[in-house]
Motif scaffolding. Structure first.
Motif, PDB file in Angstrom:
ATOM      1  N   ILE A   1     -89.170  77.261   7.265  1.00 53.05           N
ATOM      2  CA  ILE A   1     -89.671  76.630   6.046  1.00 53.05           C
ATOM      3  C   ILE A   1     -90.015  77.698   5.007  1.00 53.05           C
ATOM      4  CG2 ILE A   1     -90.538  74.560   7.188  1.00 53.05           C
ATOM      5  CD1 ILE A   1     -93.344  75.817   7.084  1.00 53.05           C
ATOM      6  N   ASP A   2     -90.185  77.247   3.778  1.00 52.70           N
ATOM      7  CA  ASP A   2     -90.577  78.104   2.674  1.00 52.70           C
ATOM      8  C   ASP A   2     -92.110  78.128   2.617  1.00 52.70           C
ATOM      9  OD1 ASP A   2     -90.253  79.693   0.413  1.00 52.70           O
ATOM     10  OD2 ASP A   2     -90.095  77.980  -0.941  1.00 52.70           O
ATOM     11  N   PRO A   3     -92.721  79.296   2.594  1.00 50.93           N
ATOM     12  CA  PRO A   3     -94.188  79.368   2.625  1.00 50.93           C
ATOM     13  C   PRO A   3     -94.920  78.475   1.613  1.00 50.93           C
ATOM     14  CG  PRO A   3     -93.279  81.558   2.932  1.00 50.93           C
ATOM     15  CD  PRO A   3     -92.123  80.646   2.611  1.00 50.93           C
ATOM     16  N   PRO A   4     -94.456  78.325   0.366  1.00 54.07           N
ATOM     17  CA  PRO A   4     -95.217  77.493  -0.572  1.00 54.07           C
ATOM     18  C   PRO A   4     -95.335  76.011  -0.184  1.00 54.07           C
ATOM     19  CG  PRO A   4     -93.730  78.923  -1.779  1.00 54.07           C
ATOM     20  CD  PRO A   4     -93.379  79.039  -0.324  1.00 54.07           C
ATOM     21  N   ILE A   5     -94.447  75.512   0.665  1.00 49.72           N
ATOM     22  CA  ILE A   5     -94.533  74.099   1.053  1.00 49.72           C
ATOM     23  C   ILE A   5     -95.041  73.914   2.478  1.00 49.72           C
ATOM     24  CG2 ILE A   5     -92.760  73.349  -0.585  1.00 49.72           C
ATOM     25  CD1 ILE A   5     -90.861  73.107   1.884  1.00 49.72           C
ATOM     26  N   ALA A   6     -95.555  74.978   3.072  1.00 51.33           N
ATOM     27  CA  ALA A   6     -95.971  74.921   4.476  1.00 51.33           C
ATOM     28  C   ALA A   6     -97.004  73.831   4.742  1.00 51.33           C
ATOM     29  CB  ALA A   6     -96.511  76.283   4.920  1.00 51.33           C
ATOM     30  N   ASP A   7     -98.014  73.727   3.909  1.00 48.59           N
ATOM     31  CA  ASP A   7     -99.055  72.719   4.143  1.00 48.59           C
ATOM     32  C   ASP A   7     -98.497  71.302   4.048  1.00 48.59           C
ATOM     33  OD1 ASP A   7    -100.987  74.663   4.560  1.00 48.59           O
ATOM     34  OD2 ASP A   7    -101.664  74.641   2.470  1.00 48.59           O
ATOM     35  N   SER A   8     -97.618  71.061   3.079  1.00 49.07           N
ATOM     36  CA  SER A   8     -97.007  69.733   2.932  1.00 49.07           C
ATOM     37  C   SER A   8     -96.120  69.397   4.121  1.00 49.07           C
ATOM     38  CB  SER A   8     -96.189  69.662   1.646  1.00 49.07           C
ATOM     39  OG  SER A   8     -97.012  69.842   0.529  1.00 49.07           O
ATOM     40  N   VAL A   9     -95.355  70.376   4.592  1.00 46.24           N
ATOM     41  CA  VAL A   9     -94.488  70.163   5.749  1.00 46.24           C
ATOM     42  C   VAL A   9     -95.340  69.881   6.990  1.00 46.24           C
ATOM     43  CG1 VAL A   9     -92.793  71.246   7.281  1.00 46.24           C
ATOM     44  CG2 VAL A   9     -92.602  71.548   4.816  1.00 46.24           C
ATOM     45  N   PHE A  10     -96.410  70.639   7.143  1.00 47.23           N
ATOM     46  CA  PHE A  10     -97.302  70.441   8.284  1.00 47.23           C
ATOM     47  C   PHE A  10     -97.886  69.035   8.294  1.00 47.23           C
ATOM     48  CE2 PHE A  10    -101.512  70.668  10.250  1.00 47.23           C
ATOM     49  CZ  PHE A  10    -101.175  71.150  11.503  1.00 47.23           C
ATOM     50  N   GLU A  11     -98.400  68.567   7.158  1.00 51.02           N
ATOM     51  CA  GLU A  11     -98.975  67.226   7.069  1.00 51.02           C
ATOM     52  C   GLU A  11     -97.939  66.153   7.370  1.00 51.02           C
ATOM     53  OE1 GLU A  11    -100.837  66.860   3.238  1.00 51.02           O
ATOM     54  OE2 GLU A  11    -102.193  68.527   3.647  1.00 51.02           O
ATOM     55  N   LEU A  12     -96.735  66.323   6.839  1.00 53.29           N
ATOM     56  CA  LEU A  12     -95.664  65.367   7.093  1.00 53.29           C
ATOM     57  C   LEU A  12     -95.313  65.339   8.580  1.00 53.29           C
ATOM     58  CD1 LEU A  12     -93.592  63.405   5.880  1.00 53.29           C
ATOM     59  CD2 LEU A  12     -92.106  65.375   5.481  1.00 53.29           C
ATOM     60  N   ALA A  13     -95.183  66.509   9.185  1.00 49.41           N
ATOM     61  CA  ALA A  13     -94.836  66.577  10.611  1.00 49.41           C
ATOM     62  C   ALA A  13     -95.935  65.982  11.477  1.00 49.41           C
ATOM     63  CB  ALA A  13     -94.559  68.020  11.015  1.00 49.41           C
ATOM     64  N   GLU A  14     -97.186  66.227  11.142  1.00 47.04           N
ATOM     65  CA  GLU A  14     -98.279  65.636  11.922  1.00 47.04           C
ATOM     66  C   GLU A  14     -98.242  64.116  11.867  1.00 47.04           C
ATOM     67  OE1 GLU A  14    -102.126  68.205  12.756  1.00 47.04           O
ATOM     68  OE2 GLU A  14    -102.062  67.397  10.722  1.00 47.04           O
ATOM     69  N   SER A  15     -97.892  63.563  10.707  1.00 45.30           N
ATOM     70  CA  SER A  15     -97.828  62.106  10.609  1.00 45.30           C
ATOM     71  C   SER A  15     -96.598  61.553  11.342  1.00 45.30           C
ATOM     72  CB  SER A  15     -97.841  61.658   9.147  1.00 45.30           C
ATOM     73  OG  SER A  15     -96.653  62.025   8.489  1.00 45.30           O
ATOM     74  N   GLU A  16     -95.501  62.308  11.359  1.00 44.02           N
ATOM     75  CA  GLU A  16     -94.284  61.862  12.041  1.00 44.02           C
ATOM     76  C   GLU A  16     -94.360  62.033  13.561  1.00 44.02           C
ATOM     77  OE1 GLU A  16     -91.291  60.589  10.852  1.00 44.02           O
ATOM     78  OE2 GLU A  16     -92.182  60.437   8.864  1.00 44.02           O
ATOM     79  N   PHE A  17     -95.171  62.978  14.017  1.00 43.98           N
ATOM     80  CA  PHE A  17     -95.259  63.306  15.446  1.00 43.98           C
ATOM     81  C   PHE A  17     -96.715  63.300  15.905  1.00 43.98           C
ATOM     82  CE2 PHE A  17     -91.386  65.184  13.828  1.00 43.98           C
ATOM     83  CZ  PHE A  17     -90.446  64.839  14.788  1.00 43.98           C
ATOM     84  N   PRO A  18     -97.356  62.126  15.933  1.00 50.74           N
ATOM     85  CA  PRO A  18     -98.784  62.075  16.279  1.00 50.74           C
ATOM     86  C   PRO A  18     -99.089  62.499  17.712  1.00 50.74           C
ATOM     87  CG  PRO A  18     -97.881  59.858  16.138  1.00 50.74           C
ATOM     88  CD  PRO A  18     -96.813  60.798  15.661  1.00 50.74           C
ATOM     89  N   ASN A  19     -98.112  62.429  18.604  1.00 52.55           N
ATOM     90  CA  ASN A  19     -98.343  62.782  20.003  1.00 52.55           C
ATOM     91  C   ASN A  19     -97.796  64.149  20.370  1.00 52.55           C
ATOM     92  OD1 ASN A  19     -99.590  60.278  20.542  1.00 52.55           O
ATOM     93  ND2 ASN A  19     -97.578  59.328  20.643  1.00 52.55           N
ATOM     94  N   ALA A  20     -97.470  64.949  19.370  1.00 49.50           N
ATOM     95  CA  ALA A  20     -96.909  66.275  19.621  1.00 49.50           C
ATOM     96  C   ALA A  20     -97.886  67.351  19.165  1.00 49.50           C
ATOM     97  CB  ALA A  20     -95.591  66.437  18.868  1.00 49.50           C
ATOM     98  N   SER A  21     -97.650  68.541  19.644  1.00 50.43           N
ATOM     99  CA  SER A  21     -98.373  69.706  19.135  1.00 50.43           C
ATOM    100  C   SER A  21     -97.578  70.224  17.943  1.00 50.43           C
ATOM    101  CB  SER A  21     -98.465  70.781  20.223  1.00 50.43           C
ATOM    102  OG  SER A  21     -98.986  71.968  19.681  1.00 50.43           O
TER     103      SER A  21
END
Length: 82
Positions: free
Chosen positions: A43-63
């Motif tokens: 990923i590109d560092p400037p969008i890391a937080d947005s990508v993280f939030e999106l992934a957490e919502s898409e994968f609630p049972n994952a690390s």
């Protein structure tokens, strides 16, 4: 110079930087199976937080975590199912 070798799709994430990430996460969700499977996305560092939030919502049972490179820049999203 190395950017010239990258496909345009890899360099243009749309207006919010996530237009490529959203369908990629959907594909990963379908491909990952419980029992120690994982996906790592550059990923590109400037969008890391947005990508993280999106992934957490898409994968609630994952690390879900962000990984840094040797320069300390956030460069990778890790999604791990156990």
């Amino acid at each position: 110079p190395e950017v010239a070798r990258e496909p345009p799709l890899a360099l243009d994430g749309g207006t919010d930087g996530l237009e490529v990430i959203r369908p990629l996460l959907a594909w990963i969700r379908a491909a990952l199976k419980p029992g120690w499977s994982a996906a790592y996305i550059e990923i590109d560092p400037p969008i890391a937080d947005s990508v993280f939030e999106l992934a957490e919502s898409e994968f609630p049972n994952a690390s879900v975590s962000l990984l840094t490179d040797l320069a300390g820049l956030t460069r990778c999203l890790a999604i791990e199912l156990s």
